[in-house]
Write a protein that holds these residues in place. Structure first.
Motif, short mmCIF file in Angstrom:
data_model
loop_
_atom_site.label_atom_id
_atom_site.label_comp_id
_atom_site.label_asym_id
_atom_site.label_seq_id
_atom_site.Cartn_x
_atom_site.Cartn_y
_atom_site.Cartn_z
N PRO A 1 0.72 -1.20 0.12
CA PRO A 1 -0.02 -0.08 0.21
C PRO A 1 0.91 1.14 -0.02
O PRO A 1 0.31 2.42 -0.19
N PHE A 2 2.16 1.16 0.25
CA PHE A 2 3.03 2.17 0.37
C PHE A 2 3.75 2.63 -0.78
O PHE A 2 4.59 3.23 -1.17
N GLY A 3 3.63 1.86 -1.93
CA GLY A 3 4.03 1.84 -3.05
C GLY A 3 5.45 0.98 -3.25
O GLY A 3 6.02 1.12 -4.36
N TRP A 4 5.89 -0.06 -2.40
CA TRP A 4 7.16 -1.04 -2.43
C TRP A 4 6.54 -2.00 -3.09
O TRP A 4 5.62 -2.70 -2.81
N ILE A 5 7.39 -2.46 -4.23
CA ILE A 5 7.28 -3.42 -5.11
C ILE A 5 8.16 -4.59 -4.84
O ILE A 5 9.36 -4.18 -5.01
N ALA A 6 7.86 -5.76 -4.64
CA ALA A 6 8.74 -6.91 -4.49
C ALA A 6 9.39 -7.22 -5.98
O ALA A 6 8.66 -7.44 -6.76
N GLN A 7 10.67 -7.27 -6.04
CA GLN A 7 11.32 -7.57 -7.37
C GLN A 7 11.27 -9.02 -7.46
O GLN A 7 11.37 -9.71 -6.64
N SER A 8 11.43 -9.31 -8.83
CA SER A 8 11.36 -10.97 -8.88
C SER A 8 12.90 -11.23 -8.72
O SER A 8 13.74 -10.42 -8.55
N GLY A 9 13.33 -12.47 -8.53
CA GLY A 9 14.50 -12.99 -8.02
C GLY A 9 14.42 -13.07 -6.45
O GLY A 9 13.41 -13.15 -5.94
N THR B 1 14.12 -8.14 -2.46
CA THR B 1 14.39 -6.78 -2.59
C THR B 1 13.06 -6.09 -3.10
O THR B 1 12.17 -6.47 -3.99
N PHE B 2 12.79 -5.03 -2.15
CA PHE B 2 11.48 -4.19 -2.63
C PHE B 2 12.13 -2.82 -3.37
O PHE B 2 13.20 -2.29 -2.77
N ALA B 3 11.49 -2.19 -4.35
CA ALA B 3 11.73 -1.03 -4.88
C ALA B 3 10.65 -0.03 -5.14
O ALA B 3 9.18 -0.36 -5.14
N LYS B 4 10.83 1.20 -4.97
CA LYS B 4 10.19 2.27 -4.90
C LYS B 4 10.78 3.49 -5.46
O LYS B 4 11.71 3.93 -4.95
N GLU B 5 10.33 3.84 -6.63
CA GLU B 5 11.14 4.97 -7.43
C GLU B 5 12.53 4.49 -7.56
O GLU B 5 12.79 3.42 -8.24
N LYS B 6 13.45 5.35 -7.08
CA LYS B 6 14.98 4.97 -7.14
C LYS B 6 15.36 4.46 -5.80
O LYS B 6 16.68 4.04 -5.59
N MET B 7 14.63 3.87 -4.86
CA MET B 7 14.98 3.72 -3.37
C MET B 7 14.80 1.92 -3.43
O MET B 7 13.90 1.54 -4.09
N GLU B 8 15.56 1.41 -2.63
CA GLU B 8 15.36 -0.04 -2.50
C GLU B 8 15.41 -0.42 -0.94
O GLU B 8 16.02 0.19 -0.01
N ILE B 9 14.83 -1.57 -0.50
CA ILE B 9 14.81 -2.13 0.80
C ILE B 9 14.91 -3.55 0.63
O ILE B 9 14.32 -4.31 -0.30
N SER B 10 16.04 -4.11 1.15
CA SER B 10 16.33 -5.77 1.51
C SER B 10 15.64 -6.21 2.58
O SER B 10 15.84 -5.61 3.75
N LEU B 11 15.26 -7.38 2.51
CA LEU B 11 14.55 -8.30 3.71
C LEU B 11 15.20 -9.64 3.40
O LEU B 11 15.37 -10.18 2.59
N ARG B 12 16.19 -9.82 4.60
CA ARG B 12 16.79 -11.08 5.00
C ARG B 12 16.00 -11.77 5.92
O ARG B 12 16.09 -11.06 7.14
#
Length: 107
Positions: A14-22, A33-44
């Motif tokens: 809902p905040f615009g973060w999209i889970a990347q493939s892979g 890895t989630f992406a939004k515009e040019k930012m990224e967040i990694s979940l491990r």
């Protein structure tokens, strides 16, 4: 660990973060890895010794608000950046007096 990734994905969407493939999604280890515009967040997330360890990191988590509880002691570099001052030792006295006002001198 895959369930954690699914829950985080649902919370961030809902905040615009999209889970990347892979990435990796298994019950022992998950990396998303989630992406939004040019930012990224990694979940491990990993499971070991009967415990789950989850780590979120990335430039999408940069904190830009004041911390609760009043002013905090910060580095000289951070203080100059916060006050939009050029790099110089010229401001060291002012920095020192501001920091000393935050933390009273111990006897």
């Amino acid at each position: 660990m895959a369930l954690i990734a699914e829950k985080v994905t649902a919370e961030l969407k809902p905040f615009g973060w999209i889970a990347q493939s892979g990435g990796v999604r298994s019950e022992e280890y998950t990396l998303v890895t989630f992406a939004k515009e040019k930012m990224e967040i990694s979940l491990r997330a990993r499971f070991g010794n009967g415990k789950a360890t989850v780590n979120l990191q990335g430039d999408g988590l940069l904190w830009n608000k004041s911390l609760p509880g009043g002013k905090q002691v910060i580095s000289y570099e951070a203080w100059m950046r916060e006050n939009k001052l050029p790099a110089s030792l010229e401001w060291l006295g002012k920095y020192e007096s501001e920091m000393r006002a935050i933390v009273p001198k111990k006897d």
